[in-house]
Design a protein around this motif. Structure first.
Motif, PDB file in Angstrom:
ATOM      1  N   THR A  76       0.835  -1.208   0.000  1.00 36.01           N
ATOM      2  CA  THR A  76       0.000   0.000   0.000  1.00 36.01           C
ATOM      3  C   THR A  76       0.867   1.254   0.000  1.00 36.01           C
ATOM      4  OG1 THR A  76      -1.682  -1.173   1.259  1.00 36.01           O
ATOM      5  CG2 THR A  76      -1.847   1.214   1.244  1.00 36.01           C
ATOM      6  N   TYR A  77       1.937   1.226   0.781  1.00 36.86           N
ATOM      7  CA  TYR A  77       2.798   2.410   0.909  1.00 36.86           C
ATOM      8  C   TYR A  77       3.989   2.352  -0.056  1.00 36.86           C
ATOM      9  CZ  TYR A  77      -0.258   4.251   4.351  1.00 36.86           C
ATOM     10  OH  TYR A  77      -1.378   4.784   4.948  1.00 36.86           O
ATOM     11  N   ARG A  78       3.819   1.605  -1.128  1.00 31.75           N
ATOM     12  CA  ARG A  78       4.772   1.550  -2.250  1.00 31.75           C
ATOM     13  C   ARG A  78       6.202   1.297  -1.774  1.00 31.75           C
ATOM     14  NH1 ARG A  78       2.368   6.930  -3.313  1.00 31.75           N
ATOM     15  NH2 ARG A  78       0.267   6.510  -4.054  1.00 31.75           N
ATOM     16  N   HIS A  79       6.331   0.462  -0.751  1.00 31.98           N
ATOM     17  CA  HIS A  79       7.644   0.098  -0.190  1.00 31.98           C
ATOM     18  C   HIS A  79       8.454   1.335   0.194  1.00 31.98           C
ATOM     19  CE1 HIS A  79       7.027  -4.145  -1.042  1.00 31.98           C
ATOM     20  NE2 HIS A  79       6.389  -3.707  -2.100  1.00 31.98           N
ATOM     21  N   SER A  80       7.754   2.374   0.619  1.00 34.75           N
ATOM     22  CA  SER A  80       8.425   3.623   0.977  1.00 34.75           C
ATOM     23  C   SER A  80       8.311   3.882   2.474  1.00 34.75           C
ATOM     24  CB  SER A  80       7.791   4.778   0.200  1.00 34.75           C
ATOM     25  OG  SER A  80       8.167   6.014   0.776  1.00 34.75           O
ATOM     26  N   ASN A  81       9.463   3.843   3.156  1.00 35.30           N
ATOM     27  CA  ASN A  81       9.463   4.165   4.584  1.00 35.30           C
ATOM     28  C   ASN A  81       9.092   5.627   4.819  1.00 35.30           C
ATOM     29  OD1 ASN A  81      10.135   1.604   5.380  1.00 35.30           O
ATOM     30  ND2 ASN A  81      12.312   2.029   5.644  1.00 35.30           N
ATOM     31  N   LYS A  82       9.352   6.455   3.829  1.00 33.47           N
ATOM     32  CA  LYS A  82       9.031   7.878   3.944  1.00 33.47           C
ATOM     33  C   LYS A  82       7.513   8.065   4.017  1.00 33.47           C
ATOM     34  CE  LYS A  82      10.601  11.989   1.711  1.00 33.47           C
ATOM     35  NZ  LYS A  82      11.062  12.550   0.425  1.00 33.47           N
ATOM     36  N   LEU A  83       6.791   7.330   3.173  1.00 29.59           N
ATOM     37  CA  LEU A  83       5.325   7.422   3.192  1.00 29.59           C
ATOM     38  C   LEU A  83       4.764   6.820   4.483  1.00 29.59           C
ATOM     39  CD1 LEU A  83       4.290   6.641  -0.515  1.00 29.59           C
ATOM     40  CD2 LEU A  83       4.502   8.856   0.623  1.00 29.59           C
ATOM     41  N   LEU A  84       5.405   5.764   4.963  1.00 30.64           N
ATOM     42  CA  LEU A  84       4.961   5.147   6.219  1.00 30.64           C
ATOM     43  C   LEU A  84       5.189   6.097   7.394  1.00 30.64           C
ATOM     44  CD1 LEU A  84       6.012   1.396   6.123  1.00 30.64           C
ATOM     45  CD2 LEU A  84       3.705   2.336   6.453  1.00 30.64           C
ATOM     46  N   LEU A  85       6.313   6.784   7.339  1.00 34.68           N
ATOM     47  CA  LEU A  85       6.635   7.754   8.392  1.00 34.68           C
ATOM     48  C   LEU A  85       5.571   8.855   8.424  1.00 34.68           C
ATOM     49  CD1 LEU A  85       8.926   8.320  10.443  1.00 34.68           C
ATOM     50  CD2 LEU A  85       9.952   9.809   8.735  1.00 34.68           C
ATOM     51  N   ARG A  86       5.168   9.314   7.243  1.00 36.47           N
ATOM     52  CA  ARG A  86       4.127  10.340   7.171  1.00 36.47           C
ATOM     53  C   ARG A  86       2.799   9.787   7.705  1.00 36.47           C
ATOM     54  NH1 ARG A  86       2.556  12.689   1.385  1.00 36.47           N
ATOM     55  NH2 ARG A  86       1.537  10.661   1.228  1.00 36.47           N
ATOM     56  N   ALA A  87       2.521   8.519   7.386  1.00 40.89           N
ATOM     57  CA  ALA A  87       1.268   7.912   7.865  1.00 40.89           C
ATOM     58  C   ALA A  87       1.228   7.915   9.387  1.00 40.89           C
ATOM     59  CB  ALA A  87       1.132   6.495   7.329  1.00 40.89           C
ATOM     60  N   ILE A  88       2.358   7.617  10.010  1.00 43.87           N
ATOM     61  CA  ILE A  88       2.397   7.548  11.471  1.00 43.87           C
ATOM     62  C   ILE A  88       2.416   8.946  12.094  1.00 43.87           C
ATOM     63  CG2 ILE A  88       3.757   6.761  13.459  1.00 43.87           C
ATOM     64  CD1 ILE A  88       4.699   4.414  11.631  1.00 43.87           C
ATOM     65  N   LEU A  89       3.280   9.800  11.597  1.00 47.08           N
ATOM     66  CA  LEU A  89       3.454  11.118  12.237  1.00 47.08           C
ATOM     67  C   LEU A  89       2.326  12.095  11.894  1.00 47.08           C
ATOM     68  CD1 LEU A  89       7.307  11.647  11.940  1.00 47.08           C
ATOM     69  CD2 LEU A  89       6.001  10.920  13.956  1.00 47.08           C
ATOM     70  N   ALA A  90       1.822  12.049  10.662  1.00 51.17           N
ATOM     71  CA  ALA A  90       0.811  13.021  10.238  1.00 51.17           C
ATOM     72  C   ALA A  90      -0.568  12.400  10.025  1.00 51.17           C
ATOM     73  CB  ALA A  90       1.273  13.701   8.954  1.00 51.17           C
ATOM     74  N   ALA A  91      -0.646  11.068  10.114  1.00 54.13           N
ATOM     75  CA  ALA A  91      -1.906  10.362   9.863  1.00 54.13           C
ATOM     76  C   ALA A  91      -2.443  10.657   8.463  1.00 54.13           C
ATOM     77  CB  ALA A  91      -2.949  10.666  10.944  1.00 54.13           C
ATOM     78  N   HIS A  92      -1.530  10.660   7.491  1.00 56.12           N
ATOM     79  CA  HIS A  92      -1.944  10.811   6.095  1.00 56.12           C
ATOM     80  C   HIS A  92      -1.629   9.512   5.359  1.00 56.12           C
ATOM     81  CE1 HIS A  92      -2.336  15.420   5.538  1.00 56.12           C
ATOM     82  NE2 HIS A  92      -2.825  15.026   6.694  1.00 56.12           N
ATOM     83  N   ASP A  93      -2.557   9.095   4.496  1.00 53.03           N
ATOM     84  CA  ASP A  93      -2.362   7.826   3.796  1.00 53.03           C
ATOM     85  C   ASP A  93      -1.380   7.979   2.637  1.00 53.03           C
ATOM     86  OD1 ASP A  93      -3.742   8.887   1.637  1.00 53.03           O
ATOM     87  OD2 ASP A  93      -5.557   7.703   1.961  1.00 53.03           O
ATOM     88  N   GLU A  94      -1.255   6.911   1.839  1.00 52.01           N
ATOM     89  CA  GLU A  94      -0.271   6.917   0.753  1.00 52.01           C
ATOM     90  C   GLU A  94      -0.556   8.007  -0.279  1.00 52.01           C
ATOM     91  OE1 GLU A  94      -2.665   4.781   1.209  1.00 52.01           O
ATOM     92  OE2 GLU A  94      -3.485   4.085  -0.711  1.00 52.01           O
ATOM     93  N   ASP A  95      -1.831   8.462  -0.357  1.00 50.78           N
ATOM     94  CA  ASP A  95      -2.190   9.526  -1.300  1.00 50.78           C
ATOM     95  C   ASP A  95      -2.316  10.876  -0.604  1.00 50.78           C
ATOM     96  OD1 ASP A  95      -2.270   7.705  -3.425  1.00 50.78           O
ATOM     97  OD2 ASP A  95      -4.303   7.078  -2.844  1.00 50.78           O
ATOM     98  N   ASN A  96      -1.778  10.959   0.609  1.00 48.46           N
ATOM     99  CA  ASN A  96      -1.766  12.198   1.398  1.00 48.46           C
ATOM    100  C   ASN A  96      -3.146  12.628   1.892  1.00 48.46           C
ATOM    101  OD1 ASN A  96      -0.222  14.062   2.740  1.00 48.46           O
ATOM    102  ND2 ASN A  96       0.099  15.422   0.995  1.00 48.46           N
TER     103      ASN A  96
END
Ligand code: HEC
Length: 127
Positions: A76-96
């Motif tokens: 779901t997060y396109r194998h991107s730790n950066k997107l996962l980090l945003r999901a956790i810290l900002a509660a935004h999904d893979e499409d922001n």
């Protein structure tokens, strides 16, 4: 008797703080410590996402907690730790988009390094 218990407690607290102080410079160098992440996950995330990471808990808002295990989450997060980090810290999904409540935005409650520890731990969970 009570006094010695108190001293023992104070000593173990001091040992804990010393260990934390020693651990932090090393932690900053590594990108995510899965063992630390496991503890942080148990404290902050397992209540909603279950100890296994399987999620599936239904909330009054109608939302359901996500399955945080590989390979689903990584895909779901396109194998991107950066997107996962945003999901956790900002509660935004893979499409922001804002993730559904009650998923909290963890920024200000845990540090970026701690979120990276949790991500390292999440990579060890498989469905
Ligand atoms: C109060 C309950 C709650 C807590 C505590 C919680 N979450 Fe969530 N989380 C949710 C819900 C509900 C969703 C689903 C949101 C959605 O579908 O939009 C979610 C979604 C997510 C997602 C997105 C998954 C996806 O497939 O898009 C990630 C990543 C996540 N949580 C990580 C964490 C982490 C890491 C922690 C601990 C630091 C945590 N959550 C703590 C309720 C919670």
């Amino acid at each position: 008797m009570f006094k010695s218990q108190k001293i023992r407690f104070t000593l173990s607290l001091a040992a804990l703080f010393a260990a934390a102080a020693l651990a932090s410079p090393a932690m900053a160098q590594t990108k995510g410590d899965a063992a630390m992440g496991a503890k942080l996950y148990a404290t902050n995330c397992a209540s909603c996402h279950l100890a296994s990471g399987a999620g599936g808990v239904k909330f009054a808002s109608g939302s359901v907690s996500a399955d945080l295990r590989a390979p689903g989450l990584e895909k779901t997060y396109r194998h991107s730790n950066k997107l996962l980090l945003r999901a956790i810290l900002a509660a935004h999904d893979e499409d922001n988009e804002r993730l559904d409540q009650p998923m909290p935005a963890w920024k200000g409650r845990i540090t970026t390094a701690q979120a990276q520890d949790i991500i390292a731990y999440l990579h060890t969970l498989h469905s």
